[in-house]
Design an enzyme around this catalytic site. Structure first.
Site, PDB file in Angstrom:
ATOM      1  N   GLU A   1       0.830  -1.221   0.000  1.00  0.00           N
ATOM      2  CA  GLU A   1       0.000   0.000   0.000  1.00  0.00           C
ATOM      3  C   GLU A   1       0.863   1.270   0.000  1.00  0.00           C
ATOM      4  O   GLU A   1       0.787   2.097   0.910  1.00  0.00           O
ATOM      5  CB  GLU A   1      -0.952  -0.013   1.189  1.00  0.00           C
ATOM      6  CG  GLU A   1      -1.922  -1.180   1.117  1.00  0.00           C
ATOM      7  CD  GLU A   1      -3.033  -1.157   2.145  1.00  0.00           C
ATOM      8  OE1 GLU A   1      -4.074  -1.766   1.889  1.00  0.00           O
ATOM      9  OE2 GLU A   1      -2.859  -0.538   3.203  1.00  0.00           O
TER      10      GLU A   1
ATOM     11  N   GLU B   1      -5.496  -8.325  -1.426  1.00  0.00           N
ATOM     12  CA  GLU B   1      -6.197  -8.204  -0.138  1.00  0.00           C
ATOM     13  C   GLU B   1      -7.658  -7.920  -0.398  1.00  0.00           C
ATOM     14  O   GLU B   1      -7.988  -7.045  -1.202  1.00  0.00           O
ATOM     15  CB  GLU B   1      -5.626  -7.063   0.714  1.00  0.00           C
ATOM     16  CG  GLU B   1      -4.286  -7.353   1.306  1.00  0.00           C
ATOM     17  CD  GLU B   1      -3.829  -6.279   2.297  1.00  0.00           C
ATOM     18  OE1 GLU B   1      -4.678  -5.667   2.964  1.00  0.00           O
ATOM     19  OE2 GLU B   1      -2.606  -6.060   2.384  1.00  0.00           O
TER      20      GLU B   1
HETATM   21  C1  BG6 Z   1      -4.445  -3.219   4.694  1.00  0.00           C
HETATM   22  C2  BG6 Z   1      -3.108  -3.678   5.140  1.00  0.00           C
HETATM   23  O1  BG6 Z   1      -4.425  -1.848   4.874  1.00  0.00           O
HETATM   24  O2  BG6 Z   1      -5.591  -3.600   5.375  1.00  0.00           O
HETATM   25  C3  BG6 Z   1      -3.117  -4.813   6.127  1.00  0.00           C
HETATM   26  O3  BG6 Z   1      -2.257  -3.967   4.067  1.00  0.00           O
HETATM   27  C4  BG6 Z   1      -4.278  -4.632   7.080  1.00  0.00           C
HETATM   28  O4  BG6 Z   1      -1.874  -4.845   6.777  1.00  0.00           O
HETATM   29  C5  BG6 Z   1      -5.564  -4.687   6.272  1.00  0.00           C
HETATM   30  O5  BG6 Z   1      -4.304  -5.545   8.127  1.00  0.00           O
HETATM   31  C6  BG6 Z   1      -6.832  -4.645   7.097  1.00  0.00           C
HETATM   32  O6  BG6 Z   1      -6.825  -3.563   7.955  1.00  0.00           O
HETATM   33  P1  BG6 Z   1      -7.070  -3.752   9.513  1.00  0.00           P
HETATM   34  O7  BG6 Z   1      -6.869  -2.412  10.086  1.00  0.00           O
HETATM   35  O8  BG6 Z   1      -8.452  -4.266   9.657  1.00  0.00           O
HETATM   36  O9  BG6 Z   1      -6.053  -4.738   9.973  1.00  0.00           O
END
Ligand code: BG6
Length: 471
Positions: free
Chosen positions: A176, A369
């Protein structure tokens, strides 16, 4: 095309700092995530001045993948994973970041972990820096404020590219990367001081990271021309709040800010809008004469991106409520439901995002993701009925398939986030769970760390087995 291709990379994604634990084992150094405390929904995590004895740091033990990776990868194999996205902890390889020689014990850990993946036919997909850089590089050099970081990062890349050149094919340079201009601690080790020109600092760091990424791509290809090297981008999918042209313009501007990173990653140069943005904000970015060529020579092979939710953009913010979301959020969309953490759920938004990205850049995409953070309950018999998660995935996979099969988007694979429960990056909570595999641990760090298969485990297993046909 009526089916996804047989080599479509189904898998799951994690990051070293959120899953491994073992924060001081095997010679590992302290990283920026090791000095972040736990917080809660709506509360920012505190960054402490080094590791303090009386504080709880959830990433220190995390899900203890460090000790359990063999069993965990076996479970991934049972689900049918064809790939596994994780990151290398920079601090296992270079504990302080400015050493010349890498830490052999750290390298060995990843040798063994990648071997385990490969034995099961699982391709490692590796993020080189995922919210984890040596804390020493922050205290001594100021993190990515400093151009020197480019050389430290390259030294680290050299070590891992060389060591794993026959084990890892898919790489991503920074997780990111566009978060650096919003929340710069995790990606860049930067805390903005009182009175500091925030934009100036963040956009300077962004330039250094983009140069570092381009140099890494070039270096990687020299070490192994068969490497497939991507960038990784948080896609802040955003619609205009109304059909008013002013709202549409607000959403165009929001995406433009983010696409600045992909313009450089994919086309090797900044767009005109970037230079106008600098001028408007009176930012002066330090560059070197060789930077332009470096950016041109280090363009990426694919765009890895995260997509969880969407929000809306509005010209007059006073009239609309803020929404929550993945670090770069916007305003609420009354047409969409939201998760318990306020992230708006928008499966069609994934199809829209895939179309936008592919239309604009015309190189392969990789959804690295996607997922639902939710509270799970283990029933008496050990079962976890996470039908809400299954529903989330079913609808997103459906839209992903439409983008590929009906719209013609070139997509390498799909790796849902947090395939095994891990520490939330945003809040440091354990109870914000994403996994197909439950890890017995709570927000205070208590629990047996035992693993349980959730109902979604079996759903995903069938999804992969049928190559996305049975969802
Ligand atoms: C993304 C990141 O921003 O979202 C991850 O690459 C992160 O590291 C994921 O865990 C989900 O966000 P969160 O805050 O729910 O863990």
């Amino acid at each position: 095309m009526s089916r996804l291709s047989d080599d479509f990379l189904w898998g799951g994604a994690v990051a070293a700092n959120q899953v491994e634990g073992g924060w001081n084992k095997g010679g590992k150094g302290v990283s920026v995530s090791d000095v972040m405390t736990a917080a809660a929904h709506g509360v920012e995590r505190e960054v402490t001045d080094g590791v303090l004895p009386d504080r709880y740091y959830p990433n220190h033990e995390a899900s203890d993948f460090y000790s359990n990776y063999k069993e965990d990868i076996k479970l991934f194999h049972e689900m049918g994973f064809r790939c596994f996205r994780t990151s290398i902890a920079w601090t296992r390889v270079f504990p302080n970041g400015d050493e010349e020689e890498p830490n052999e014990e750290g390298l060995m850990f990843y040798d063994e972990m990648f071997d385990t993946c490969l034995e099961y036919g699982i391709q490692p997909v590796i993020t080189i820096s995922h919210f984890e850089m040596p804390y020493h590089l922050v205290t001594k050099y100021g993190g990515w404020r400093n151009r020197k970081l480019i050389d430290f990062y390259l030294n680290y890349c050299q070590a891992v590219f060389t060591r794993y050149k026959d084990k890892v094919k898919y790489w991503m340079t920074f997780n990111e990367i566009n978060m650096i201009v919003r929340k710069p601690w995790k990606p860049g080790g930067i805390q903005i001081a009182e009175g500091e020109n925030k934009l100036q600092t963040m956009y300077q760091a962004a330039h250094y990271m983009l140069v570092a990424s381009a140099r890494a791509v070039k270096l990687g290809k020299e070490i192994n021309p068969a490497f497939v090297i991507g960038g990784m981008f948080l896609h802040p999918t955003s619609y205009a709040a109304t059909a008013s042209p002013d709202d549409v313009l607000a959403s165009v501007k929001k995406l433009q800010e983010a696409y600045m990173f992909l313009d450089v990653h994919v086309r090797g140069k900044y767009a005109n809008s970037y230079y106008h943005f600098l001028e408007r904000n009176e930012l002066i970015i330090e560059t070197q004469p060789e930077d332009a060529l470096i950016l041109q020579e280090g363009t990426i092979d694919f765009i890895g991106f995260s997509y969880y939710s969407s929000s809306v953009a509005i010209a007059n913010p006073a009239t609309q409520n803020k929404s929550e979301g993945n670090e770069i959020s916007g305003y609420k969309n009354s047409l969409l439901p939201a998760s318990e953490w306020g992230w708006q759920i928008d499966p069609v938004g994934l199809r829209i995002t895939l179309n936008w990205l592919y239309d604009k850049y015309q190189i392969p995409l990789f959804i690295v993701e996607n997922g639902l953070g939710a509270v799970d309950t283990v029933e008496e018999d050990g079962r976890i009925r996470d039908d809400y998660r299954i529903e989330y995935f079913r609808r997103h996979v459906e839209e992903m398939k439409k983008a590929v099969l009906e719209d013609g988007v070139e997509l390498l694979g799909y790796t849902p986030w947090g395939c095994i429960d891990l520490v939330s990056a945003g809040t440091g909570e354990m109870k914000k769970r994403y996994g197909f595999i439950y890890v017995d641990k709570d927000n205070d760090g208590k629990g047996t760390l035992q693993r349980y298969k959730k109902d979604s485990f079996y759903w995903y297993q069938e999804c992969i087995r049928s190559n996305g046909e049975t969802i």
